[in-house]
Scaffold this motif. Structure first.
Motif, mmCIF file in Angstrom:
data_model
loop_
_atom_site.group_PDB
_atom_site.id
_atom_site.type_symbol
_atom_site.label_atom_id
_atom_site.label_comp_id
_atom_site.label_asym_id
_atom_site.label_seq_id
_atom_site.Cartn_x
_atom_site.Cartn_y
_atom_site.Cartn_z
ATOM 1 N N ILE A 25 1.024 -1.178 -0.046
ATOM 2 C CA ILE A 25 0.201 0.043 -0.016
ATOM 3 C C ILE A 25 0.832 1.292 -0.126
ATOM 4 N N ASP A 26 1.915 1.199 0.882
ATOM 5 C CA ASP A 26 2.802 2.273 1.114
ATOM 6 C C ASP A 26 3.513 2.961 -0.284
ATOM 7 N N ALA A 27 3.925 1.678 -1.051
ATOM 8 C CA ALA A 27 4.597 1.943 -2.478
ATOM 9 C C ALA A 27 3.497 2.287 -3.328
ATOM 10 N N GLN A 28 2.421 2.003 -3.475
ATOM 11 C CA GLN A 28 1.418 2.780 -4.181
ATOM 12 C C GLN A 28 1.108 3.969 -4.165
ATOM 13 N N LEU A 29 0.742 4.346 -2.797
ATOM 14 C CA LEU A 29 0.474 5.730 -2.193
ATOM 15 C C LEU A 29 1.637 6.879 -2.305
ATOM 16 N N ASP A 30 2.764 6.156 -2.216
ATOM 17 C CA ASP A 30 3.942 7.331 -2.491
ATOM 18 C C ASP A 30 4.008 7.545 -4.223
ATOM 19 N N THR A 31 3.796 6.507 -4.798
ATOM 20 C CA THR A 31 4.181 6.888 -6.138
ATOM 21 C C THR A 31 2.985 7.704 -6.712
ATOM 22 N N ARG A 33 0.995 9.842 -4.942
ATOM 23 C CA ARG A 33 1.166 11.041 -4.576
ATOM 24 C C ARG A 33 2.353 11.925 -5.163
ATOM 25 N N ASN A 34 3.579 11.440 -5.421
ATOM 26 C CA ASN A 34 4.498 12.031 -6.193
ATOM 27 C C ASN A 34 3.958 12.545 -7.397
ATOM 28 N N TYR A 35 3.383 11.540 -8.259
ATOM 29 C CA TYR A 35 2.684 12.009 -9.289
ATOM 30 C C TYR A 35 1.760 13.145 -9.444
ATOM 31 N N CYS A 36 1.004 13.122 -8.503
ATOM 32 C CA CYS A 36 0.161 14.325 -8.258
ATOM 33 C C CYS A 36 0.952 15.619 -8.039
ATOM 34 N N ALA A 37 1.729 15.568 -7.062
ATOM 35 C CA ALA A 37 2.635 16.571 -6.846
ATOM 36 C C ALA A 37 3.435 17.416 -7.920
ATOM 37 N N LEU A 38 3.996 16.126 -9.038
ATOM 38 C CA LEU A 38 4.628 16.614 -10.013
ATOM 39 C C LEU A 38 3.578 17.736 -11.072
ATOM 40 N N TYR A 39 2.304 17.168 -11.050
ATOM 41 C CA TYR A 39 1.337 17.618 -12.041
ATOM 42 C C TYR A 39 0.311 18.744 -11.460
ATOM 43 N N ASN A 40 0.892 19.129 -10.112
ATOM 44 C CA ASN A 40 -0.056 20.233 -9.484
ATOM 45 C C ASN A 40 -1.492 19.918 -9.461
ATOM 46 N N LYS A 41 -1.617 18.400 -9.061
ATOM 47 C CA LYS A 41 -3.219 18.124 -8.996
ATOM 48 C C LYS A 41 -3.378 17.856 -7.429
ATOM 49 N N PRO A 42 -4.189 18.621 -6.978
ATOM 50 C CA PRO A 42 -4.576 18.484 -5.519
ATOM 51 C C PRO A 42 -5.252 16.874 -5.172
ATOM 52 N N ILE A 43 -4.869 16.545 -4.234
ATOM 53 C CA ILE A 43 -5.543 15.239 -3.619
ATOM 54 C C ILE A 43 -6.519 15.480 -2.751
ATOM 55 N N ILE A 44 -7.871 14.912 -3.078
ATOM 56 C CA ILE A 44 -9.120 15.232 -2.465
ATOM 57 C C ILE A 44 -9.266 14.360 -1.170
ATOM 58 N N ASN A 103 -20.275 10.742 -14.232
ATOM 59 C CA ASN A 103 -20.377 11.840 -13.378
ATOM 60 C C ASN A 103 -19.014 12.581 -13.804
ATOM 61 N N ASN A 104 -18.748 12.533 -15.195
ATOM 62 C CA ASN A 104 -17.570 13.503 -15.635
ATOM 63 C C ASN A 104 -16.315 13.153 -14.879
ATOM 64 N N ILE A 105 -15.894 12.136 -14.508
ATOM 65 C CA ILE A 105 -14.700 12.015 -13.594
ATOM 66 C C ILE A 105 -13.788 10.928 -14.543
ATOM 67 N N ALA A 106 -12.795 11.301 -14.753
ATOM 68 C CA ALA A 106 -11.789 10.537 -15.689
ATOM 69 C C ALA A 106 -11.134 9.450 -14.919
ATOM 70 N N PHE A 107 -10.592 8.663 -15.388
ATOM 71 C CA PHE A 107 -9.942 7.217 -14.796
ATOM 72 C C PHE A 107 -8.574 7.238 -15.387
ATOM 73 N N ARG A 108 -7.472 7.079 -14.462
ATOM 74 C CA ARG A 108 -6.026 7.167 -15.036
ATOM 75 C C ARG A 108 -5.431 6.113 -14.401
ATOM 76 N N SER A 109 -4.636 5.337 -15.027
ATOM 77 C CA SER A 109 -3.669 4.300 -14.453
ATOM 78 C C SER A 109 -2.389 4.812 -14.588
ATOM 79 N N PHE A 110 -1.546 5.065 -13.469
ATOM 80 C CA PHE A 110 -0.181 5.433 -13.519
ATOM 81 C C PHE A 110 0.706 4.661 -14.372
ATOM 82 N N SER A 111 0.524 3.077 -13.973
ATOM 83 C CA SER A 111 1.624 2.147 -14.520
ATOM 84 C C SER A 111 1.383 1.931 -16.335
#
Length: 551
Positions: A25-31, A33-44, A103-111
């Motif tokens: 879980i920690d590895a998934q979340l860290d990855t 979180r870093n992605y969202c920080a890089l692209y300035n996307k706030p985590i709700i 509901n106009n929500i995109a779905f994205r896979s990091f890998s």
């Protein structure tokens, strides 16, 4: 100005995957979180299901919370580390993504590096989902192949029936072998069951006799006609191994009966001799060809009316009485299913006349409609119970949060000790595994409680809404044919309880948004109702949550 994209992170790991590299879980979340920080996307929000398989959506409380938040429009994008974190089955994945899309929500896979905002992205999703399901099915097939090979060599797979137990055998180069041995106390009981049946006793007689004498099944429960039947039909007792009798049991159950089951000589010892087995088989085949009992009449309440003694569902039964003039009268009842399958040592018939039970239920519904004050009192009670239910849940949730904080503090302490070389590595690993296991349990409990509280925090239900729903429910019960009435009763009547005099005590109704939408709202073509549709016109007030009425 560039739009700010609000992101929800979803992560999941099953119990089997906990130890696999890259699946923590920690590895998934860290990855992510870093992605969202890089692209300035706030985590709700972060939604994490720990120790839960992805083969279905059941029991995944955080996923359910995410979908509810999606419907409330709390974020613009959902991101996962890999597609298979969201779902292992393509159909589940597509349904989830379809709900997000509505509901106009995109779905994205990091890998896999795609999103569902474009046609090519949606196409890639379907392809990757299919590949993920193929991968899972391939693993399942490989496991099944291994099990089949074991079965063909006479080795047993999985649990063993009454009379046997599995013990660890000698170690080999690939691990440790297991051996199936006889448990003599249980084996004596198995022989008794076969001998009783061979002497002409029926399934119910045997179950009742064993329960009366205090015997229990392998799982320490009472015997039933089904458990006796399964024992009598199990060739393991004559030293055979049967495998692949049913395929895909978790989904198809008995409908998935295999055309080519494996039946070979096993490595274990037999409990039943061949002569006794053959005699029982002959009796079983003879009785299976006998006509089954057929009950005339339409039973509306089977499965939802409950036994006043043991709480089991009551099923259809009847008696045929001969009158003085020689004529026969058939009387129909609802009787306890436990009594019918397990005998009088477990419960009693506790029969209630069919006509009386069904008429009482119909009268209860109509009674609250002609007495507004009675319905208002019931609605008031519902709202008071709603408030009363919230407080214990909030108290339990508060306790869970305290335990989570304490576990996380203990985790930090052990990490500090390890960093300062003040604790042995093996001891540190053992303690950390224990803490992480307890932490996963508490976090899952927290998710479940928050989901329950969310359902109970809805606005108080109004009298006007309840009356509208009850009027429609009553109208459908009076106007619909039998099959539709039974369907409606099983959808809305949660249970019917009897008192100690075998009279209807409570009729518990449960309304939710799905039943209101599909059965208690106007049909799309109400003016020209298709055959099989519920005959309803007009429109009921919209129901947002779920509530229960006790009449």
């Amino acid at each position: 100005m560039e739009k700010i994209i609000r992101v929800a992170i979803y992560a999941r790991v099953s119990t089997d995957e906990q130890a696999e590299h890259g699946y923590s879980i920690d590895a998934q979340l860290d990855t992510l979180r870093n992605y969202c920080a890089l692209y300035n996307k706030p985590i709700i929000g972060e939604y994490v299901d720990r120790g839960v398989s992805g083969k279905s959506t059941k029991g995944r409380y955080e996923l359910q919370r995410l979908l509810k938040d999606a419907e409330d429009g709390l974020f613009d994008e959902v991101i996962v580390w890999k597609i298979n974190r969201m779902a292992r089955k393509n159909i589940d994945l597509l349904q989830i993504v379809d709900l997000l899309d509505k509901n106009n929500i995109a779905f994205r896979s990091f890998s896999e590096n795609f999103e569902t905002e474009t046609p090519m992205g949606r196409f890639a999703l379907q392809m990757m989902g299919a590949v993920g399901e193929l991968e899972r099915n391939t693993i399942v097939d490989n496991v099944k192949m291994g099990h089949k090979q074991r079965a063909k060599t006479g080795s047993h797979n999985g649990k063993v029936p009454l009379g046997y137990r599995v013990v660890k055998g000698s170690a080999d180069g690939r691990g440790r072998n297991t051996e199936v041995v006889i448990v003599e106390d249980e084996a004596m009981l198995v022989r008794k069951i076969f001998e009783l049946y061979a002497s002409g006793k029926g399934l119910k007689y045997i179950a009742n006799a064993l329960n009366r004498d205090g015997y229990t099944t392998k799982t320490k429960g009472p015997f039933s006609t089904c458990s006796i039947r399964d024992l009598l039909d199990n060739p393991m007792f004559i030293g055979k191994i049967r495998y692949n009798q049913y395929e895909n049991w978790s989904e198809k159950r008995r409908k998935g009966k295999s055309a080519n089951p494996i039946l070979v000589d096993g490595l274990h010892s037999a409990i039943i001799d061949q002569n006794l087995w053959d005699k029982v088989r002959l009796l079983r085949q003879k009785k299976s060809s006998m006509p089954k009992k057929r009950f005339e009449g339409e039973y509306l309440l089977t499965g939802i009316i409950r036994c006043p003694e043991c709480g089991a569902a009551m099923t259809a039964s009847r008696t045929v009485n001969k009158m003085k003039d020689g004529s026969k009268v058939t009387r129909m009842y609802y009787s306890c299913s436990s009594f019918r399958s397990k005998g009088s040592s477990v419960c009693h018939a506790n029969s209630i006349r069919k006509v009386e039970a069904e008429q009482t239920v119909m009268n209860r519904v109509q009674n609250v409609l002609i007495k507004p004050q009675l319905l208002k009192a019931i609605v008031k009670g519902v709202n008071e119970r709603k408030i009363g239910r919230i407080k214990p849940l909030e108290k339990e949730l508060s306790g869970v949060k305290v335990r989570i904080a304490k576990l996380e503090e203990n985790k930090r302490k052990y990490l500090s000790l390890y960093e300062m070389d003040q604790i042995d590595r093996d001891l540190f690993s053992e303690r950390l595994d224990g803490i992480n296991g307890d932490l996963d349990d508490e976090l899952t409990r927290k998710s479940r409680l928050e989901l329950e509280l969310r359902g109970d925090e809805a606005e108080p239900v109004s009298y006007e809404l309840v009356r509208s729903l009850m009027e429609r429910f009553d109208g459908l019960l009076r106007e619909s044919p039998f099959e539709q009435r039974k369907t409606l009763l099983h959808l809305i009547v949660k249970k019917i309880t009897l008192d100690d005099k075998r009279m209807v005590k409570d009729v518990e109704l449960s309304f939710n948004s799905e039943t209101e939408k599909h059965f208690l709202s106007a049909a799309p073509s109400a003016d020209n109702i298709a055959e099989g549709a519920f005959p309803l016109s007009g429109k009921a007030p919209q129901l947002s949550g779920r509530f229960t009425l006790i009449l």
